[in-house]
Design a protein around this motif. Structure first.
Motif, short mmCIF file in Angstrom:
data_model
loop_
_atom_site.label_atom_id
_atom_site.label_comp_id
_atom_site.label_asym_id
_atom_site.label_seq_id
_atom_site.Cartn_x
_atom_site.Cartn_y
_atom_site.Cartn_z
N ALA A 60 -4.65 2.90 7.77
CA ALA A 60 -5.70 2.44 6.87
C ALA A 60 -5.67 0.92 6.74
O ALA A 60 -6.71 0.26 6.74
N LEU A 61 -4.46 0.34 6.64
CA LEU A 61 -4.35 -1.11 6.55
C LEU A 61 -4.83 -1.78 7.83
O LEU A 61 -5.57 -2.77 7.80
N GLY A 62 -4.47 -1.22 8.97
CA GLY A 62 -4.93 -1.75 10.25
C GLY A 62 -6.45 -1.74 10.36
O GLY A 62 -7.06 -2.73 10.78
N LYS A 63 -7.05 -0.63 9.95
CA LYS A 63 -8.53 -0.55 9.97
C LYS A 63 -9.14 -1.57 9.02
O LYS A 63 -10.13 -2.23 9.35
N ALA A 64 -8.58 -1.68 7.83
CA ALA A 64 -9.13 -2.60 6.82
C ALA A 64 -9.01 -4.06 7.27
O ALA A 64 -9.84 -4.88 6.89
N LEU A 65 -8.01 -4.37 8.07
CA LEU A 65 -7.81 -5.75 8.53
C LEU A 65 -8.43 -6.04 9.89
O LEU A 65 -8.38 -7.17 10.35
N ASN A 94 0.82 -1.22 0.00
CA ASN A 94 0.00 0.00 0.00
C ASN A 94 0.85 1.27 0.00
O ASN A 94 0.50 2.26 0.60
N TRP A 95 1.95 1.24 -0.74
CA TRP A 95 2.88 2.35 -0.78
C TRP A 95 2.23 3.67 -1.22
O TRP A 95 2.32 4.66 -0.52
N VAL A 96 1.62 3.71 -2.38
CA VAL A 96 1.12 4.99 -2.90
C VAL A 96 -0.40 5.12 -2.81
O VAL A 96 -0.95 6.09 -3.32
N THR A 97 -1.05 4.19 -2.17
CA THR A 97 -2.51 4.21 -2.21
C THR A 97 -3.13 4.56 -0.86
O THR A 97 -3.71 5.62 -0.70
N HIS A 98 -3.02 3.69 0.11
CA HIS A 98 -3.69 3.90 1.40
C HIS A 98 -3.20 5.18 2.08
O HIS A 98 -2.01 5.44 2.13
N GLY A 99 -4.16 5.94 2.61
CA GLY A 99 -3.83 7.16 3.33
C GLY A 99 -3.41 8.30 2.44
O GLY A 99 -3.08 9.38 2.91
N ASN A 100 -3.44 8.08 1.14
CA ASN A 100 -2.98 9.10 0.21
C ASN A 100 -3.94 9.24 -0.96
O ASN A 100 -4.65 10.22 -1.06
N GLN A 101 -4.04 8.22 -1.81
CA GLN A 101 -4.91 8.28 -2.98
C GLN A 101 -6.28 7.68 -2.73
O GLN A 101 -7.22 8.00 -3.44
N ALA A 147 -12.15 -1.91 0.85
CA ALA A 147 -12.69 -2.71 -0.25
C ALA A 147 -11.55 -3.43 -1.00
O ALA A 147 -11.69 -4.60 -1.38
N CYS A 148 -10.45 -2.74 -1.20
CA CYS A 148 -9.29 -3.37 -1.87
C CYS A 148 -8.72 -4.50 -1.03
O CYS A 148 -8.39 -5.57 -1.55
N ALA A 193 -11.01 -7.48 -1.24
CA ALA A 193 -10.83 -8.17 -2.51
C ALA A 193 -9.55 -9.00 -2.51
O ALA A 193 -9.53 -10.12 -3.02
N ALA A 194 -8.49 -8.47 -1.91
CA ALA A 194 -7.23 -9.22 -1.82
C ALA A 194 -7.43 -10.47 -0.97
O ALA A 194 -7.00 -11.57 -1.35
N LEU A 195 -8.08 -10.32 0.16
CA LEU A 195 -8.34 -11.48 1.03
C LEU A 195 -9.20 -12.51 0.30
O LEU A 195 -8.92 -13.71 0.38
N ASP A 196 -10.22 -12.03 -0.41
CA ASP A 196 -11.09 -12.95 -1.17
C ASP A 196 -10.31 -13.70 -2.25
O ASP A 196 -10.66 -14.83 -2.60
N ALA A 197 -9.24 -13.08 -2.78
CA ALA A 197 -8.41 -13.72 -3.80
C ALA A 197 -7.37 -14.66 -3.19
O ALA A 197 -6.61 -15.30 -3.92
N GLY A 198 -7.32 -14.71 -1.85
CA GLY A 198 -6.37 -15.60 -1.18
C GLY A 198 -5.08 -14.95 -0.76
O GLY A 198 -4.18 -15.61 -0.25
N ILE A 199 -4.95 -13.65 -0.97
CA ILE A 199 -3.74 -12.94 -0.52
C ILE A 199 -3.76 -12.86 1.00
O ILE A 199 -4.76 -12.44 1.59
N THR A 200 -2.67 -13.27 1.61
CA THR A 200 -2.56 -13.24 3.07
C THR A 200 -1.40 -12.38 3.53
O THR A 200 -1.27 -12.12 4.72
#
Length: 185
Positions: free
Chosen positions: A62-67, A20-27, A35-36, A39-46
């Motif tokens: 943002a990542l902490g909240k999303a997880l 989440n370098w250029v996205t979370h908390g910025n873009q 939501a992203c 979708a990653a979790l639904d695709a099996g990304i851990t």
């Protein structure tokens, strides 16, 4: 999704990591970030990769909240320390002070008790490597960090880091180099 062992460790990670370098908390606002991540979790990304520097810490938040609500043992959280996070003399680098304080701040922003992989975001020539590795070793022994690694270190820097990690008996398992079709170093 395929899963692989990270380095010579027993840590299994998804073949594709979510960064989440250029996205979370910025873009992206927090709802779009969530939501992203879903979708990653639904695709099996851990495996989720971030850094304290990204969007001045907002990316980790943002990542902490999303997880939140995701079973912690079902994911691998990776973050980094070294690059400037503020204007102070100790707000950057790989000193013991910055590493310990940076880890505590990252854990708070991510909403977790530990990170799976904590990486030195760059090499710091101004700090003895022994100081850096001892700080990492203390975090490992405290259970706040499971594994350590580096990002964009040279081969000689990695060799010395690995030697010290072996002496300290800590798992130095990863190197995250920048690699692209354009930047071929």
């Amino acid at each position: 999704m395929e899963y692989r062992q990270l380095g010579r460790s027993g840590l299994r990670v998804s073949a594709v990591a979510y960064g989440n370098w250029v996205t979370h908390g910025n873009q992206l606002d927090d709802d779009a970030a969530a939501a992203c991540v879903k979708a990653a979790l639904d695709a099996g990304i851990t495996t989720f990769d971030t850094a304290d520097r990204y969007a001045q810490g907002r990316a980790e938040e943002a990542l902490g909240k999303a997880l939140s609500g995701v079973r912690r043992s079902s994911i691998e959280l990776c973050t980094k320390v070294c690059l400037p996070v503020g204007p102070g003399a100790n707000d950057a680098g790989l000193s013991r002070k910055h590493i310990i304080e940076g880890c505590h701040a990252s854990l708070r922003r991510l909403g977790t008790d530990y990170v799976d992989l904590y990486q030195a975001h760059r090499y710091d020539d101004s700090v003895p490597l022994e100081e850096t590795m001892l700080a990492f070793a203390d975090l490992v022994r405290q259970g706040k960090v499971l594994y350590v690694g580096a990002s964009e270190w040279t081969a000689p820097q990695l060799r010395e880091g690995l030697r010290l990690a072996a002496e300290l008996r800590i798992p130095f398992i990863a190197n995250q180099p920048q690699y692209s079709m354009v930047w071929r170093v």
